[in-house]
Design an enzyme around this catalytic site. Structure first.
Site, PDB file in Angstrom:
ATOM      1  CG  HIS A  13      12.060 -32.531 -23.055  1.00 16.83           C
ATOM      2  ND1 HIS A  13      12.397 -33.844 -23.262  1.00 16.83           N
ATOM      3  CD2 HIS A  13      13.137 -31.804 -23.437  1.00 16.83           C
ATOM      4  CE1 HIS A  13      13.630 -33.920 -23.723  1.00 16.83           C
ATOM      5  NE2 HIS A  13      14.100 -32.680 -23.849  1.00 16.83           N
ATOM      6  CG  ASN A  39       2.790  -0.972   3.184  1.00 12.25           C
ATOM      7  OD1 ASN A  39       2.214  -1.990   2.823  1.00 12.25           O
ATOM      8  ND2 ASN A  39       3.900  -0.527   2.621  1.00 12.25           N
ATOM      9  N   GLY A  40       1.563  -3.340   5.348  1.00 16.80           N
ATOM     10  CA  GLY A  40       2.113  -4.548   5.968  1.00 16.80           C
ATOM     11  C   GLY A  40       0.979  -5.475   6.360  1.00 16.80           C
ATOM     12  CE  LYS A  42       7.556  -6.494 -17.385  1.00 13.51           C
ATOM     13  NZ  LYS A  42       8.605  -6.882 -16.513  1.00 13.51           N
ATOM     14  CB  CYS A  98      -0.872   0.016   1.247  1.00 17.76           C
ATOM     15  SG  CYS A  98      -1.786  -1.503   1.492  1.00 17.76           S
ATOM     16  CD1 TRP A 121      -2.101  -4.426  -4.808  1.00 22.76           C
ATOM     17  CD2 TRP A 121      -1.702  -5.787  -3.064  1.00 22.76           C
ATOM     18  NE1 TRP A 121      -1.865  -5.686  -5.301  1.00 22.76           N
ATOM     19  CE2 TRP A 121      -1.617  -6.538  -4.264  1.00 22.76           C
ATOM     20  CE3 TRP A 121      -1.492  -6.435  -1.856  1.00 22.76           C
ATOM     21  CZ2 TRP A 121      -1.316  -7.895  -4.267  1.00 22.76           C
ATOM     22  CZ3 TRP A 121      -1.203  -7.796  -1.865  1.00 22.76           C
ATOM     23  CH2 TRP A 121      -1.119  -8.507  -3.064  1.00 22.76           C
ATOM     24  CD  GLU A 167      11.209  -9.237 -17.302  1.00 22.69           C
ATOM     25  OE1 GLU A 167      10.910 -10.043 -16.412  1.00 22.69           O
ATOM     26  OE2 GLU A 167      10.860  -8.035 -17.273  1.00 22.69           O
ATOM     27  CE  LYS A 169       8.285  -0.269 -10.045  1.00 20.05           C
ATOM     28  NZ  LYS A 169       8.565  -1.007 -11.281  1.00 20.05           N
ATOM     29  NE  ARG A 178       4.351   1.507  -1.544  1.00 17.42           N
ATOM     30  CZ  ARG A 178       5.522   1.084  -1.103  1.00 17.42           C
ATOM     31  NH1 ARG A 178       6.620   1.567  -1.625  1.00 17.42           N
ATOM     32  NH2 ARG A 178       5.604   0.199  -0.151  1.00 17.42           N
ATOM     33  CD  GLU A 238       4.672  -7.859 -14.539  1.00 13.43           C
ATOM     34  OE1 GLU A 238       5.575  -7.624 -15.357  1.00 13.43           O
ATOM     35  OE2 GLU A 238       4.709  -7.483 -13.365  1.00 13.43           O
TER      36      GLU A 238
HETATM   37  O1  M6R Z   1      11.606  -4.244  -6.377  1.00 14.93           O
HETATM   38  P1  M6R Z   1      12.013  -5.631  -6.765  1.00 14.93           P
HETATM   39  O2  M6R Z   1      12.956  -5.626  -7.918  1.00 14.93           O
HETATM   40  O3  M6R Z   1      12.552  -6.420  -5.631  1.00 14.93           O
HETATM   41  O4  M6R Z   1      10.673  -6.321  -7.240  1.00 14.93           O
HETATM   42  C1  M6R Z   1      10.639  -7.663  -7.611  1.00 14.93           C
HETATM   43  C2  M6R Z   1       9.340  -8.016  -8.291  1.00 14.93           C
HETATM   44  O5  M6R Z   1       8.269  -7.818  -7.431  1.00 14.93           O
HETATM   45  C3  M6R Z   1       9.124  -7.202  -9.573  1.00 14.93           C
HETATM   46  O6  M6R Z   1      10.179  -7.349 -10.468  1.00 14.93           O
HETATM   47  C4  M6R Z   1       7.809  -7.631 -10.249  1.00 14.93           C
HETATM   48  O7  M6R Z   1       7.921  -8.950 -10.728  1.00 14.93           O
HETATM   49  C5  M6R Z   1       7.432  -6.682 -11.370  1.00 14.93           C
HETATM   50  N1  M6R Z   1       6.001  -6.537 -11.409  1.00 14.93           N
HETATM   51  C6  M6R Z   1       7.872  -7.146 -12.702  1.00 14.93           C
HETATM   52  O8  M6R Z   1       7.424  -6.359 -13.755  1.00 14.93           O
END
Ligand code: M6R
Length: 607
Positions: free
Chosen positions: A503, A101-102, A484, A2, A75, A480, A602, A27, A487
């Site tokens: 496989h 937050n937490g 992307k 959050c 969040w 990756e 984020k 966030r 997401e």
């Molecule tokens: O801040 P960080 O690099 O530790 O974050 C790690 C992941 O949470 C972050 O890379 C997440 O997978 C992103 N949404 C990727 O686009």
């Protein structure tokens, strides 16, 4: 996850809170709320959905003239996104206002204890136990400071808390345990935020709260005490971030802006750190452990999400360039494994935010076993940066888009430099460093062809599934690239090592299941061609990211995007860029908010 903002100062509080919430929205964006103090009263406004909706509801000079307030963008963890679950939360009397937050892990038992004491709860959240607990201690005759200390001692889990006590509006309270919280230091004003990016344009001077610390903030004063009630000294960190970096400028989305920052991000990561003519890499952040590093025999890279995929590229880099056995683990898995450790192992934690809960827990575990810990971190002064023994900053500037793009490029650049730094045979690195210096220009060439990718995105946007294939350095890029697309466009995508395809995943290939092939001409492209033949034989559409030198690919597909040639260890710096753009164009064509994809946040500060 959050976002938290707090303000106490000479300016009007509400616009600062709302601006801060907008900056923090990446966030969490399920619901938002503010509480502002004015003339002996605290006024609260909450709304479901994005901050924009809260902003619209704050009409008719809502609480104008206030100089003290807190805000939150949520969040959801406990309870659905609705107004009653939105923060700030309050006690029965409406004296204490809390944003959090937490996760408070023991909230159920605390809640049932408080309910038995007659407290009336209005939400399903874990957070609401905090104001009620404080109130309970106040009811027993304790003063506010003691009530807060006693409350914090009873809470198990993680928290960043900012609290207003209506009876004492001369102080804004904050507390931190395993969830980031930063104080922004201004002139006749102070701020609180869960992330320093919310303070860009307000102040560049920040104080990071440590675990177990409580801050009491007024307009001109900051007092930090620990849970033993001892005053603790603090250090003011200067952030180099500029307001421009946190604004979209002429770009429609942060994600696109950040992809286009790629060339500068790579330059910023190696600027002043490499001298290709002398085969030299100078990483100031590693100097203090330089001697210890000479003894390292094995590396463990720990990270999550995109940072984990950068770490997987790192595995290939350290093995090939530094000749060090290297393994990359999900931080979330590493923390619960029971593996034997060798004291000559060093850990490299990679994190853009520097606040990812799993990565932090993995670092703690490594430290407990006596391993040296290094960080590759973008956010200056963040918890990962502070908890590791040494490290290298990315210098990528704030990354606002929830999907990580430019951070990946800067992480790869730092990993390449670290691999050379740790290499015993520096002479072999000259070519690599020379090539690294040419990468920004090559990324510019890719970006200049973004219209081609937009066209191909139009052609491919309606498929429901994608397979991403690569080999060696481009295997993590396949993972990756798939992440992307998932997401940003909510399309199912799977990344695979191309050799593994036969496989299992090949069973899914049909004319409706396209493959994104990452196949620059290199030591494994012949092998990839054979894998793609197998896909073509099953009528699977193929979209290839390749180099002009690869002549064979045109017999397999017409959908080809050409990137400039580079040496194999540096290929991911180029091959990922078209995949980021491809995901961006598909996501926007489908009408999604690519900067704030659904369900994501984020900075993942909970387990
Ligand atoms: O801040 P960080 O690099 O530790 O974050 C790690 C992941 O949470 C972050 O890379 C997440 O997978 C992103 N949404 C990727 O686009």
């Amino acid at each position: 996850m959050c976002g938290i903002i707090g303000y106490f100062g000479k300016e009007e509080a509400l616009p600062i809170l709302v601006n801060g919430l907008e900056a923090l929205e990446y966030r969490g964006y399920d619901s938002a709320g503010v509480a502002v103090f004015l003339e002996g009263e605290v006024k609260v406004k909450k709304s479901v959905g994005k901050v924009e909706i809260l902003k619209k509801s704050l009409k008719n000079n809502f609480c104008s003239g206030s100089h003290l307030g807190i805000g939150h963008t949520r969040w959801a963890t406990h309870g659905i996104p609705n107004k009653s679950n939105a923060h700030p939360h309050s006690d029965c009397q409406g004296r204490i206002f809390v944003v959090h937050n937490g996760i408070i892990e023991n909230y159920k038992e605390l809640k049932s204890y408080l309910q038995k004491q007659g407290h009336n709860f209005k939400s399903e959240t874990d957070t609401e136990v905090v104001p009620h607990l404080i109130e309970n201690f106040l009811n027993s005759g304790k003063d506010f400071d003691i009530a807060l200390f006693d409350t914090l001692r009873m809470i198990k889990g993680a928290y960043a808390l900012v609290i207003i006590d209506k009876e004492n509006p001369k102080i804004l309270y904050a507390a931190r345990l395993s969830s980031p919280l930063v104080i922004g230091v201004g002139k006749n004003e102070n701020f609180l935020a869960s992330d320093p990016s919310a303070l860009i344009g307000k102040t560049k001077n920040v104080v990071y709260l440590n675990d177990g610390e409580i801050a009491k903030i007024s307009q001109n004063d900051i007092n930090i005490i620990n849970l033993k009630k001892k005053k603790t000294p603090y250090e003011i960190v200067h952030l180099g971030w500029d307001l421009e970096q946190a604004q979209k400028g002429d770009f429609p989305h942060f994600m696109l802006k950040e992809i286009f920052e790629g060339p500068e991000v790579v330059r910023a990561a190696f600027r002043g750190r490499i001298k290709s003519k002398e085969n030299l890499v100078k990483l100031g952040g590693l100097e203090k452990v330089a001697d210890q590093l000479k003894e390292v025999k094995r590396l463990l890279i720990l990270a999550c999400g995109t940072s984990y995929y950068a770490g997987l590229v790192g595995e290939y880099l350290f093995e090939e360039i530094s000749r060090l056995p290297t393994e990359t683990h999900f931080a979330s898995e590493f923390r619960y494994r029971d593996e034997p450790f060798d004291k000559n192992t060093a850990v490299i934690a990679i994190s853009q935010s520097g606040e990812t809960a799993d990565t932090l827990a993995a670092i703690q575990k490594a430290k407990k076993h006596g391993l040296m810990t290094l960080g590759i971190v973008n956010t200056v002064g963040s918890t990962v940066a502070r908890e590791t023994d040494a490290g290298v900053y990315n210098h990528a500037g704030p990354e606002i888009g929830v999907a990580s793009t430019k951070a990946f490029l800067s992480q790869l650049t730092v990993l390449i430099m670290m691999a050379v730094y740790l290499s015993k045979n520096k002479n072999s690195s000259k070519k690599l460093l020379e090539e690294l210096e040419k990468i920004p220009k090559k990324i510019e060439i890719i970006l200049a062809q973004s219209a081609k990718l937009e066209k191909l995105a139009e052609k491919y946007k309606n498929y429901k599934n994608f397979l991403f294939l690569g080999r060696r350095y481009n295997y993590p890029v396949a993972l990756e690239g798939a992440l992307k697309l998932k997401e940003i466009s909510y399309i199912h995508a799977e990344g695979y090592g191309a050799g593994e395809m036969k496989h299992g995943p090949i069973a899914m290939i049909t004319e409706n299941f396209p493959t994104m092939a990452i196949i620059p001409q290199n030591s494994v492209s012949e092998k990839m061609i054979s894998n793609l033949e197998e896909i073509k034989a099953r009528k699977g559409p193929i979209f290839a990211i390749t180099t002009e030198e690869n002549k064979e690919i045109s017999s397999l597909t017409k959908d080809i995007f050409y990137i400039p040639k580079t040496i194999e260890p540096l290929e991911p710096l180029l091959t990922i860029v078209p995949l980021q753009l491809f995901a961006y164009y598909i996501g926007t064509k489908k009408g999604f908010d690519v900067d704030k994809p659904r369900n994501l946040a984020k900075s993942v500060t909970v387990e």
